[in-house]
Motif scaffolding. Structure first.
Motif, PDB file in Angstrom:
ATOM      1  N   ILE A  20     -32.658  14.373  -3.903  1.00 18.59           N
ATOM      2  CA  ILE A  20     -30.700  14.363  -4.290  1.00 18.59           C
ATOM      3  C   ILE A  20     -30.965  15.651  -5.391  1.00 18.59           C
ATOM      4  CG2 ILE A  20     -31.196  13.022  -6.194  1.00 18.59           C
ATOM      5  CD1 ILE A  20     -28.061  11.934  -5.577  1.00 18.59           C
ATOM      6  N   LEU A  21     -32.186  15.928  -6.135  1.00 20.24           N
ATOM      7  CA  LEU A  21     -31.963  16.958  -6.873  1.00 20.24           C
ATOM      8  C   LEU A  21     -31.535  18.283  -6.261  1.00 20.24           C
ATOM      9  CD1 LEU A  21     -32.111  18.098  -9.870  1.00 20.24           C
ATOM     10  CD2 LEU A  21     -34.550  17.994  -9.080  1.00 20.24           C
ATOM     11  N   ASP A  22     -32.518  18.883  -4.655  1.00 26.41           N
ATOM     12  CA  ASP A  22     -32.584  19.810  -4.228  1.00 26.41           C
ATOM     13  C   ASP A  22     -30.502  20.355  -3.393  1.00 26.41           C
ATOM     14  OD1 ASP A  22     -34.899  20.048  -4.655  1.00 26.41           O
ATOM     15  OD2 ASP A  22     -35.303  19.028  -2.765  1.00 26.41           O
ATOM     16  N   ILE A  23     -29.791  18.804  -3.032  1.00 26.14           N
ATOM     17  CA  ILE A  23     -28.677  19.075  -2.266  1.00 26.14           C
ATOM     18  C   ILE A  23     -27.700  19.297  -3.899  1.00 26.14           C
ATOM     19  CG2 ILE A  23     -27.228  17.728  -1.201  1.00 26.14           C
ATOM     20  CD1 ILE A  23     -29.630  18.828   0.343  1.00 26.14           C
ATOM     21  N   VAL A  24     -27.779  18.888  -5.059  1.00 27.04           N
ATOM     22  CA  VAL A  24     -27.015  18.854  -6.219  1.00 27.04           C
ATOM     23  C   VAL A  24     -27.328  19.461  -6.447  1.00 27.04           C
ATOM     24  CG1 VAL A  24     -26.232  17.998  -8.488  1.00 27.04           C
ATOM     25  CG2 VAL A  24     -26.613  15.908  -6.688  1.00 27.04           C
ATOM     26  N   GLY A  25     -28.187  20.652  -6.246  1.00 34.63           N
ATOM     27  CA  GLY A  25     -28.508  21.836  -7.307  1.00 34.63           C
ATOM     28  C   GLY A  25     -27.777  22.698  -6.076  1.00 34.63           C
ATOM     29  N   GLN A  26     -27.925  22.490  -5.325  1.00 32.08           N
ATOM     30  CA  GLN A  26     -26.517  23.493  -4.490  1.00 32.08           C
ATOM     31  C   GLN A  26     -25.542  23.852  -4.890  1.00 32.08           C
ATOM     32  OE1 GLN A  26     -27.809  24.050   0.051  1.00 32.08           O
ATOM     33  NE2 GLN A  26     -29.852  22.621  -0.830  1.00 32.08           N
ATOM     34  N   TYR A  27     -25.117  22.807  -5.706  1.00 33.99           N
ATOM     35  CA  TYR A  27     -24.024  22.834  -6.089  1.00 33.99           C
ATOM     36  C   TYR A  27     -23.411  22.798  -8.241  1.00 33.99           C
ATOM     37  CZ  TYR A  27     -22.518  21.301  -1.288  1.00 33.99           C
ATOM     38  OH  TYR A  27     -22.931  21.343  -0.374  1.00 33.99           O
ATOM     39  N   VAL A  28     -24.428  22.899  -8.490  1.00 32.01           N
ATOM     40  CA  VAL A  28     -24.710  22.793  -9.229  1.00 32.01           C
ATOM     41  C   VAL A  28     -25.367  22.805  -9.916  1.00 32.01           C
ATOM     42  CG1 VAL A  28     -24.439  20.979 -11.640  1.00 32.01           C
ATOM     43  CG2 VAL A  28     -23.487  20.374  -9.374  1.00 32.01           C
ATOM     44  N   GLN A  29     -25.593  23.728 -11.634  1.00 30.01           N
ATOM     45  CA  GLN A  29     -26.473  24.387 -12.264  1.00 30.01           C
ATOM     46  C   GLN A  29     -27.106  23.201 -12.516  1.00 30.01           C
ATOM     47  OE1 GLN A  29     -25.681  27.583 -13.967  1.00 30.01           O
ATOM     48  NE2 GLN A  29     -27.273  28.811 -15.091  1.00 30.01           N
ATOM     49  N   LEU A  30     -28.437  22.766 -13.160  1.00 32.22           N
ATOM     50  CA  LEU A  30     -29.101  21.646 -13.707  1.00 32.22           C
ATOM     51  C   LEU A  30     -29.951  22.340 -14.272  1.00 32.22           C
ATOM     52  CD1 LEU A  30     -29.046  19.572 -10.667  1.00 32.22           C
ATOM     53  CD2 LEU A  30     -27.593  19.110 -12.499  1.00 32.22           C
ATOM     54  N   HIS A  31     -30.318  20.937 -15.087  1.00 34.27           N
ATOM     55  CA  HIS A  31     -31.173  21.360 -16.697  1.00 34.27           C
ATOM     56  C   HIS A  31     -31.993  19.883 -17.112  1.00 34.27           C
ATOM     57  CE1 HIS A  31     -27.878  21.261 -19.287  1.00 34.27           C
ATOM     58  NE2 HIS A  31     -29.095  20.454 -20.148  1.00 34.27           N
ATOM     59  N   ARG A  32     -32.667  19.896 -17.026  1.00 36.53           N
ATOM     60  CA  ARG A  32     -34.112  18.915 -17.347  1.00 36.53           C
ATOM     61  C   ARG A  32     -33.697  18.427 -18.989  1.00 36.53           C
ATOM     62  NH1 ARG A  32     -39.282  16.895 -14.284  1.00 36.53           N
ATOM     63  NH2 ARG A  32     -38.940  14.818 -15.173  1.00 36.53           N
ATOM     64  N   SER A  33     -33.507  17.434 -19.151  1.00 37.84           N
ATOM     65  CA  SER A  33     -33.852  16.916 -20.564  1.00 37.84           C
ATOM     66  C   SER A  33     -34.135  14.825 -20.667  1.00 37.84           C
ATOM     67  CB  SER A  33     -32.233  17.028 -20.800  1.00 37.84           C
ATOM     68  OG  SER A  33     -32.001  16.137 -22.548  1.00 37.84           O
ATOM     69  N   GLY A  34     -35.223  15.045 -21.432  1.00 35.57           N
ATOM     70  CA  GLY A  34     -36.238  13.926 -20.463  1.00 35.57           C
ATOM     71  C   GLY A  34     -36.428  13.978 -19.256  1.00 35.57           C
ATOM     72  N   ASN A  35     -36.498  11.994 -19.023  1.00 32.98           N
ATOM     73  CA  ASN A  35     -36.449  12.307 -17.120  1.00 32.98           C
ATOM     74  C   ASN A  35     -35.172  12.782 -16.771  1.00 32.98           C
ATOM     75  OD1 ASN A  35     -38.837  11.083 -18.027  1.00 32.98           O
ATOM     76  ND2 ASN A  35     -38.264   8.911 -18.368  1.00 32.98           N
ATOM     77  N   ASN A  36     -34.217  13.401 -16.829  1.00 31.25           N
ATOM     78  CA  ASN A  36     -32.728  13.497 -15.913  1.00 31.25           C
ATOM     79  C   ASN A  36     -32.351  14.960 -16.304  1.00 31.25           C
ATOM     80  OD1 ASN A  36     -32.717  10.846 -15.552  1.00 31.25           O
ATOM     81  ND2 ASN A  36     -31.260  10.073 -17.053  1.00 31.25           N
ATOM     82  N   TRP A  37     -31.410  15.339 -15.343  1.00 37.91           N
ATOM     83  CA  TRP A  37     -31.170  16.540 -14.893  1.00 37.91           C
ATOM     84  C   TRP A  37     -29.969  16.602 -16.144  1.00 37.91           C
ATOM     85  CZ3 TRP A  37     -33.885  20.440 -13.746  1.00 37.91           C
ATOM     86  CH2 TRP A  37     -36.092  20.430 -13.459  1.00 37.91           C
ATOM     87  N   PHE A  38     -29.283  17.712 -15.677  1.00 41.77           N
ATOM     88  CA  PHE A  38     -27.861  17.588 -16.703  1.00 41.77           C
ATOM     89  C   PHE A  38     -27.114  18.861 -16.381  1.00 41.77           C
ATOM     90  CE2 PHE A  38     -29.695  13.825 -19.044  1.00 41.77           C
ATOM     91  CZ  PHE A  38     -28.354  12.994 -19.185  1.00 41.77           C
ATOM     92  N   GLY A  39     -25.931  18.912 -15.809  1.00 41.57           N
ATOM     93  CA  GLY A  39     -25.040  20.168 -15.428  1.00 41.57           C
ATOM     94  C   GLY A  39     -23.192  19.904 -15.959  1.00 41.57           C
ATOM     95  N   LEU A  40     -22.788  20.345 -15.729  1.00 42.77           N
ATOM     96  CA  LEU A  40     -21.614  20.602 -15.856  1.00 42.77           C
ATOM     97  C   LEU A  40     -20.879  20.047 -14.497  1.00 42.77           C
ATOM     98  CD1 LEU A  40     -20.348  23.978 -17.278  1.00 42.77           C
ATOM     99  CD2 LEU A  40     -20.236  22.115 -18.129  1.00 42.77           C
ATOM    100  N   CYS A  41     -19.988  18.895 -15.064  1.00 49.75           N
ATOM    101  CA  CYS A  41     -19.627  17.690 -13.895  1.00 49.75           C
ATOM    102  C   CYS A  41     -18.476  18.563 -12.879  1.00 49.75           C
ATOM    103  CB  CYS A  41     -18.876  16.183 -14.090  1.00 49.75           C
ATOM    104  SG  CYS A  41     -18.417  15.866 -12.793  1.00 49.75           S
ATOM    105  N   PRO A  42     -19.280  18.566 -11.768  1.00 49.58           N
ATOM    106  CA  PRO A  42     -17.730  19.081 -10.862  1.00 49.58           C
ATOM    107  C   PRO A  42     -16.632  18.787 -10.114  1.00 49.58           C
ATOM    108  CG  PRO A  42     -20.023  18.602  -9.442  1.00 49.58           C
ATOM    109  CD  PRO A  42     -19.948  18.200 -10.865  1.00 49.58           C
ATOM    110  N   PHE A  43     -17.065  17.980 -10.625  1.00 45.79           N
ATOM    111  CA  PHE A  43     -15.303  17.391 -10.307  1.00 45.79           C
ATOM    112  C   PHE A  43     -14.251  16.855 -10.911  1.00 45.79           C
ATOM    113  CE2 PHE A  43     -19.312  14.280  -8.510  1.00 45.79           C
ATOM    114  CZ  PHE A  43     -18.768  15.015  -6.887  1.00 45.79           C
ATOM    115  N   HIS A  44     -14.527  17.266 -12.956  1.00 49.49           N
ATOM    116  CA  HIS A  44     -13.351  17.326 -13.729  1.00 49.49           C
ATOM    117  C   HIS A  44     -14.449  18.507 -14.223  1.00 49.49           C
ATOM    118  CE1 HIS A  44     -16.534  15.447 -16.186  1.00 49.49           C
ATOM    119  NE2 HIS A  44     -15.991  15.078 -16.721  1.00 49.49           N
ATOM    120  N   THR A  45     -13.387  19.537 -15.274  1.00 51.82           N
ATOM    121  CA  THR A  45     -13.722  20.299 -16.267  1.00 51.82           C
ATOM    122  C   THR A  45     -14.085  20.087 -17.521  1.00 51.82           C
ATOM    123  OG1 THR A  45     -11.478  21.447 -15.486  1.00 51.82           O
ATOM    124  CG2 THR A  45     -12.789  22.396 -17.369  1.00 51.82           C
ATOM    125  N   GLU A  46     -15.137  20.295 -18.223  1.00 51.24           N
ATOM    126  CA  GLU A  46     -15.625  19.807 -19.331  1.00 51.24           C
ATOM    127  C   GLU A  46     -16.798  21.125 -19.881  1.00 51.24           C
ATOM    128  OE1 GLU A  46     -18.992  16.498 -18.328  1.00 51.24           O
ATOM    129  OE2 GLU A  46     -19.896  17.536 -17.137  1.00 51.24           O
TER     130      GLU A  46
END
Length: 615
Positions: A20-46
């Protein structure tokens, strides 16, 4: 032959074959934090990334808007797909070949209105392109594009087209057996006459298909082929269910791969500038929709890029537009900003035509200015720097920009440059800069406080509160359900208790559905179980469980959970839940909820008293 239902084993194969990381990464710029990957939500502005991807468990979740699910759910949300379409799209992105019988048929009608509109636009785009490149009607338009330096390869790549003067769309749709008047009226391809008949919106125009970030045509921008002051040079589709010009960037669908790879994006003023850059090998160029840049468009770029270069026309209006873009982007977003100003007041299209594609690519690579370098030259316009008044205005304007720079070395170099150029004591510049820094930092703190307050209001929902606050009995239920899903021995033990059931209906429902799941699957995987659940609120409960850190399992906690749940009556649980809702409402001053829940609490307490008196 209609599309066949995709077998469960094929769905499982597709899902387990991708990360899923490879698929989501085509739409969202992600960075690692602990065990998860984080980025700006593509479904709302933040501003702060609350969108997460759990690679181990193969699901995504946004802590602000609450959306979550596995890879299929992500594609369903972001590309507006049905479940079978999402499975097919996942297979396509992962280069997995599906049996043709499972693929949606091109000639099958879409069920949703958005899907039907996209089919209309796809068909019209093909028609306009065919008219341009294959018919006599399109000859003059094709000659014009060739004269502008566009090759057949570029014309085909961007599927440019031509809308002739003749009316032909209604006949075209009639031939395709598309006669839904209301659908055609809402499509934006027509304008409505007074007698309610439809008239084609685009006539004698070169057509630029406008695509969403997934590459689907959702609108057109038509450029008038012949000069006529009575009609606009460019005419866009009207805004509607598919098209919001504030959220769309021309060429983003094609550019995003290069943007993600390089981390860089070039912002141009017009479509032809983007095409000129593409011809020169610059594939990461985009343009706004003939209007000023918007915060929504910037946010779209922020999900994929870290560096943004404004490449507008080199004339005075182009420089002014570049300044407006920088002032919009700079305080709100975290880009490394730069500017490319072309010489001789040329725009990119004119530069390529005059000096060639290789020269343009070389100039762009070699002449990138920092944001501050741009202002150092921009503020000199229309000023006599031999005059003390103009000198003071210029230095003050530059120092205000220096105060916004976070790089101390760049600040230092700029102060040295100003001191040398104007013969000013450096200490005086530093003193003035310190005043501006204090003011600017105070404004930043105020802005952050205001934003966080507004964000809290926007996302303080019942769902967000329930993530962390549960009654003791519900906490026990959630822990027991989590262990039952993840530990086979716990699941078998709970199932064997004839007189046991979860008090809350949703947990009992999930547990019962797990029985059917374990008949087909030997082990539990959250990503596959999410597909097994048909109701969205049940999926969200499972995602919330997966996000909870429960630690290592032990026998005693299971004993405690079972004992605690089995001794509590449903009425007691309801009373506890209502009390918690009242407490939550008091924390956010929700007077309406306080009133309604207090009335409900009184009713439940009366029922409890009645039960006691009967006993």
């Amino acid at each position: 032959m209609s599309q066949r239902r995709i077998p469960t084993e094929v769905i499982d194969q597709v899902r387990s074959s991708v990360n899923i990381l490879d698929i989501v990464g085509q739409y969202v710029q992600l960075h690692r934090s602990g065990n998860n990957w984080f980025g700006l939500c593509p479904f709302h502005t933040e501003k702060t990334g609350s969108f997460s991807v759990n690679e181990q468990k193969q699901f995504f979740h946004c802590f602000s808007c609450g959306r979550g699910g596995n890879v299929f759910k992500f594609l369903m949300e972001i590309e507006d797909l049905t479940f079978p379409e999402a499975v097919s799209r996942t297979a396509e992105l992962a280069s997995i070949e599906l049996d043709q019988a499972y693929l949606p048929k091109a000639n099958e009608p879409a069920h949703s209105e958005n899907g039907r509109l996209k089919q209309l636009y796809a068909q019209v785009s093909q028609l306009y392109h065919h008219i341009l490149v294959n018919t006599k009607l399109g000859e003059s338009a094709l000659e014009y594009l060739h004269a502008r330096g566009l090759s057949d390869e570029i014309i085909n790549e961007f599927q440019l087209g031509y809308a002739p003067t003749d009316e032909l769309l209604q006949a075209f749709f009639h031939e395709k057996k598309i006669d839904d008047y209301q659908l055609l009226r809402r499509s934006g391809l027509f304008s409505e006459r007074k007698d309610e008949t439809l008239k084609e919106r685009f006539n004698d125009r070169i057509m630029f298909p406008i695509r969403d970030q997934m590459g689907q045509v959702i609108a057109f921008s038509g450029r008038a082929l012949t000069a006529d002051k009575k009609v606009p040079k460019y005419l866009n589709s009207p805004e509607g269910p598919l098209f919001n010009k504030r959220k769309i960037l021309f060429n983003f669908d094609k550019a995003k791969k290069t943007i993600r790879h390089t981390g860089e994006v070039f912002l141009f003023e017009g479509f032809m500038d983007v095409l000129a850059a593409w011809r020169a090998g610059i594939k990461n160029g985009v343009a706004s929709m003939g209007t000023s840049l918007t915060t929504e468009q910037i946010y779209l770029l922020e999900q994929t890029a870290t560096k943004l270069y404004v490449c507008y026309d080199g004339d005075a209006p182009g420089k002014a537009a570049a300044r407006r873009a920088l002032e919009l982007i700079s305080p709100l977003h975290k880009f490394e900003l730069g500017v490319v100003l072309l010489p001789e007041k040329l725009d990119p299209d004119e530069y390529v035509k005059k000096y060639g594609e290789a020269s343009f690519a070389d100039f762009v690579m070699q002449n990138r200015q920092t944001e501050l370098e741009f202002y150092l030259e921009y503020y000199k316009q229309n000023k006599n720097l031999e005059n003390e008044h103009d000198q003071l205005e210029y230095i003050t304007a530059i120092l205000e920009k220096v105060a916004q720079v976070t790089d101390p070395l760049l600040r230092d170099l700029t102060l040295g440059r100003l001191a040398k150029e104007f013969g000013i004591e450096r200490v005086n510049l530093e003193s003035q800069l310190q005043v501006l820094l204090t003011r600017f930092q105070a404004e930043q703190v105020k802005e952050q406080v205001n934003y966080k307050h507004s964000e809290k209001i926007a996302y303080t929902t019942k769902k967000s509160h329930e993530k962390t606050r549960y009654s003791p009995v519900e906490q026990a239920e959630r822990l027991l359900l989590y262990r039952s899903l993840h530990e086979q021995n716990v699941y078998l033990r709970v199932r064997a208790l004839a007189d046991f059931s979860f008090i809350h209906e949703e947990y009992e429902t999930i547990f019962l559905l797990a029985e059917g799941y374990f008949e087909h699957y030997a082990t539990y995987e959250s990503a596959s179980f999410l597909d097994y659940l048909k109701e969205e609120h049940l999926r969200q409960i499972v995602i919330a469980l997966e996000l909870t850190e429960y630690g290592e399992a032990n026998e005693q906690e299971i004993d405690d959970c079972l004992a605690f749940i089995m001794k509590r009556s449903p009425l007691e649980v309801q009373i506890e839940a209502v009390k918690e809702k009242i407490a939550q409402a008091k924390r956010i001053n929700d007077s309406q909820t306080i009133v309604t829940q207090t009335a409900k609490l009184i009713e439940l307490l009366q029922k409890k008293q009645t039960e006691k008196s009967i006993i």
